[in-house]
Design a protein around this motif. Sequence first.
Motif, PDB file in Angstrom:
ATOM      1  N   VAL A  97     -46.166 -16.092 -14.152  1.00 18.11           N
ATOM      2  CA  VAL A  97     -45.411 -17.341 -14.143  1.00 18.11           C
ATOM      3  C   VAL A  97     -44.314 -17.218 -15.178  1.00 18.11           C
ATOM      4  O   VAL A  97     -44.562 -16.818 -16.315  1.00 18.11           O
ATOM      5  CB  VAL A  97     -46.318 -18.553 -14.480  1.00 18.11           C
ATOM      6  CG1 VAL A  97     -45.526 -19.846 -14.436  1.00 18.11           C
ATOM      7  CG2 VAL A  97     -47.513 -18.613 -13.554  1.00 18.11           C
ATOM      8  N   ASN A  98     -43.088 -17.550 -14.767  1.00 16.80           N
ATOM      9  CA  ASN A  98     -41.956 -17.519 -15.683  1.00 16.80           C
ATOM     10  C   ASN A  98     -41.111 -18.757 -15.447  1.00 16.80           C
ATOM     11  O   ASN A  98     -40.671 -19.011 -14.327  1.00 16.80           O
ATOM     12  CB  ASN A  98     -41.110 -16.256 -15.467  1.00 16.80           C
ATOM     13  CG  ASN A  98     -40.013 -16.124 -16.485  1.00 16.80           C
ATOM     14  OD1 ASN A  98     -40.247 -16.282 -17.684  1.00 16.80           O
ATOM     15  ND2 ASN A  98     -38.810 -15.839 -16.040  1.00 16.80           N
ATOM     16  N   ASP A  99     -40.904 -19.542 -16.492  1.00 13.88           N
ATOM     17  CA  ASP A  99     -40.089 -20.754 -16.430  1.00 13.88           C
ATOM     18  C   ASP A  99     -40.475 -21.662 -15.268  1.00 13.88           C
ATOM     19  O   ASP A  99     -39.619 -22.142 -14.520  1.00 13.88           O
ATOM     20  CB  ASP A  99     -38.604 -20.402 -16.351  1.00 13.88           C
ATOM     21  CG  ASP A  99     -38.092 -19.804 -17.644  1.00 13.88           C
ATOM     22  OD1 ASP A  99     -38.686 -20.088 -18.706  1.00 13.88           O
ATOM     23  OD2 ASP A  99     -37.101 -19.053 -17.601  1.00 13.88           O
ATOM     24  N   GLY A 100     -41.769 -21.881 -15.072  1.00 17.37           N
ATOM     25  CA  GLY A 100     -42.239 -22.815 -14.057  1.00 17.37           C
ATOM     26  C   GLY A 100     -42.244 -22.282 -12.639  1.00 17.37           C
ATOM     27  O   GLY A 100     -42.452 -23.029 -11.697  1.00 17.37           O
ATOM     28  N   LYS A 101     -42.043 -20.996 -12.474  1.00 17.24           N
ATOM     29  CA  LYS A 101     -42.053 -20.385 -11.151  1.00 17.24           C
ATOM     30  C   LYS A 101     -43.151 -19.320 -11.095  1.00 17.24           C
ATOM     31  O   LYS A 101     -43.293 -18.522 -12.000  1.00 17.24           O
ATOM     32  CB  LYS A 101     -40.694 -19.763 -10.830  1.00 17.24           C
ATOM     33  CG  LYS A 101     -39.594 -20.792 -10.701  1.00 17.24           C
ATOM     34  CD  LYS A 101     -38.261 -20.127 -10.458  1.00 17.24           C
ATOM     35  CE  LYS A 101     -37.115 -21.082 -10.272  1.00 17.24           C
ATOM     36  NZ  LYS A 101     -37.221 -22.399 -10.741  1.00 17.24           N
ATOM     37  N   VAL A 116     -45.490 -12.695 -20.753  1.00 19.55           N
ATOM     38  CA  VAL A 116     -46.764 -13.389 -20.610  1.00 19.55           C
ATOM     39  C   VAL A 116     -47.135 -13.980 -21.963  1.00 19.55           C
ATOM     40  O   VAL A 116     -47.186 -13.263 -22.960  1.00 19.55           O
ATOM     41  CB  VAL A 116     -47.878 -12.427 -20.121  1.00 19.55           C
ATOM     42  CG1 VAL A 116     -49.215 -13.159 -20.049  1.00 19.55           C
ATOM     43  CG2 VAL A 116     -47.530 -11.816 -18.781  1.00 19.55           C
ATOM     44  N   GLU A 117     -47.376 -15.283 -21.988  1.00 19.39           N
ATOM     45  CA  GLU A 117     -47.744 -15.968 -23.232  1.00 19.39           C
ATOM     46  C   GLU A 117     -49.172 -16.514 -23.198  1.00 19.39           C
ATOM     47  O   GLU A 117     -49.760 -16.758 -24.240  1.00 19.39           O
ATOM     48  CB  GLU A 117     -46.759 -17.105 -23.507  1.00 19.39           C
ATOM     49  CG  GLU A 117     -45.338 -16.605 -23.739  1.00 19.39           C
ATOM     50  CD  GLU A 117     -44.307 -17.709 -23.767  1.00 19.39           C
ATOM     51  OE1 GLU A 117     -44.645 -18.867 -23.445  1.00 19.39           O
ATOM     52  OE2 GLU A 117     -43.154 -17.410 -24.092  1.00 19.39           O
ATOM     53  N   GLY A 149     -47.486 -22.658 -18.904  1.00 18.45           N
ATOM     54  CA  GLY A 149     -46.478 -21.823 -19.550  1.00 18.45           C
ATOM     55  C   GLY A 149     -46.268 -20.523 -18.796  1.00 18.45           C
ATOM     56  O   GLY A 149     -46.529 -20.412 -17.609  1.00 18.45           O
ATOM     57  N   ASN A 150     -45.768 -19.527 -19.497  1.00 16.36           N
ATOM     58  CA  ASN A 150     -45.568 -18.201 -18.913  1.00 16.36           C
ATOM     59  C   ASN A 150     -46.904 -17.476 -18.928  1.00 16.36           C
ATOM     60  O   ASN A 150     -47.291 -16.898 -19.929  1.00 16.36           O
ATOM     61  CB  ASN A 150     -44.501 -17.420 -19.679  1.00 16.36           C
ATOM     62  CG  ASN A 150     -43.120 -17.984 -19.459  1.00 16.36           C
ATOM     63  OD1 ASN A 150     -42.909 -18.838 -18.601  1.00 16.36           O
ATOM     64  ND2 ASN A 150     -42.165 -17.514 -20.212  1.00 16.36           N
ATOM     65  N   ALA A 151     -47.589 -17.512 -17.794  1.00 19.03           N
ATOM     66  CA  ALA A 151     -48.961 -17.023 -17.723  1.00 19.03           C
ATOM     67  C   ALA A 151     -49.087 -15.896 -16.714  1.00 19.03           C
ATOM     68  O   ALA A 151     -48.180 -15.614 -15.948  1.00 19.03           O
ATOM     69  CB  ALA A 151     -49.888 -18.172 -17.322  1.00 19.03           C
ATOM     70  N   SER A 152     -50.257 -15.267 -16.728  1.00 15.75           N
ATOM     71  CA  SER A 152     -50.601 -14.265 -15.727  1.00 15.75           C
ATOM     72  C   SER A 152     -52.104 -14.247 -15.546  1.00 15.75           C
ATOM     73  O   SER A 152     -52.849 -14.539 -16.478  1.00 15.75           O
ATOM     74  CB  SER A 152     -50.122 -12.872 -16.138  1.00 15.75           C
ATOM     75  OG  SER A 152     -50.512 -11.917 -15.165  1.00 15.75           O
ATOM     76  N   ASN A 153     -52.528 -13.901 -14.349  1.00 16.17           N
ATOM     77  CA  ASN A 153     -53.949 -13.740 -14.092  1.00 16.17           C
ATOM     78  C   ASN A 153     -54.363 -12.274 -14.159  1.00 16.17           C
ATOM     79  O   ASN A 153     -55.526 -11.949 -13.986  1.00 16.17           O
ATOM     80  CB  ASN A 153     -54.325 -14.307 -12.720  1.00 16.17           C
ATOM     81  CG  ASN A 153     -53.710 -13.529 -11.576  1.00 16.17           C
ATOM     82  OD1 ASN A 153     -52.714 -12.821 -11.739  1.00 16.17           O
ATOM     83  ND2 ASN A 153     -54.280 -13.677 -10.402  1.00 16.17           N
ATOM     84  N   TYR A 154     -53.405 -11.389 -14.404  1.00 11.59           N
ATOM     85  CA  TYR A 154     -53.686  -9.960 -14.376  1.00 11.59           C
ATOM     86  C   TYR A 154     -53.156  -9.213 -15.600  1.00 11.59           C
ATOM     87  O   TYR A 154     -53.825  -8.358 -16.143  1.00 11.59           O
ATOM     88  CB  TYR A 154     -53.082  -9.355 -13.096  1.00 11.59           C
ATOM     89  CG  TYR A 154     -53.429  -7.911 -12.888  1.00 11.59           C
ATOM     90  CD1 TYR A 154     -54.703  -7.540 -12.476  1.00 11.59           C
ATOM     91  CD2 TYR A 154     -52.495  -6.918 -13.102  1.00 11.59           C
ATOM     92  CE1 TYR A 154     -55.033  -6.204 -12.283  1.00 11.59           C
ATOM     93  CE2 TYR A 154     -52.812  -5.578 -12.913  1.00 11.59           C
ATOM     94  CZ  TYR A 154     -54.075  -5.228 -12.503  1.00 11.59           C
ATOM     95  OH  TYR A 154     -54.399  -3.912 -12.322  1.00 11.59           O
TER      96      TYR A 154
END
Length: 145
Positions: free
Chosen positions: A30-34, A56-57, A69-74
Motif C-alpha cells: 500500500v502506498n499513499d492510500g492505494k 513499507v511502514e 498507512g504504507n503497509a504490506s502483507n509480504y
Amino acid sequence: MKKIIVLLIFSFFAFEVSAFSLTWAYGFVVNDGKVYEVKEGLILPKDEVGKVVGQVETQADEYGGDYYGNASNYYDIGTNYYEIKGIATKEAIAVEIQPNEFVKAVFVHDAPPHFKNFLFSTYTWIVVGCVIIVLGIVVLRSRQA
C-alpha cells in the motif's frame, strides 16, 4: 453420570482455544492510500526504475486483515517503492525485493479507510495546530478585555 458427560462436553466447547491466521489471495503493498498487487513474475531491469516514492511502514495484521498507512502483507518494514519510468504511479510501482532487483506492483483498488490513517495524517495535525493557535488567540483577547 449423564450430568457429568454433558458437563464435560459443555466444558470442551466452552474452553476450546482456537487460533487462525489469514491466507492472503496475493502479496500486496500500500502506498499513499492505494493497494498494489505484486506481480512476482514481472522482474524489472534497473534502468526502468525511477526515484523512491515510498516504503513499507507497517505490516498487515495476519489475523484480522487490517492494515493502515504504507503497509504490506509480504514485504518487511523498510522495503522501498519506486516509480516506473513511463508509467504513472497511480497505475503501477516497482518494489525492491533485493538490492537492485525490482518487481512490478499493479494498482488494484484504493485502501479502505482506517482510523490510524486519519490519526497519523500530517493534515490532521496541521488542522489541530491551527485550532490550538486560534483558541489561544481567543483566550488571550478575552483576558485583555
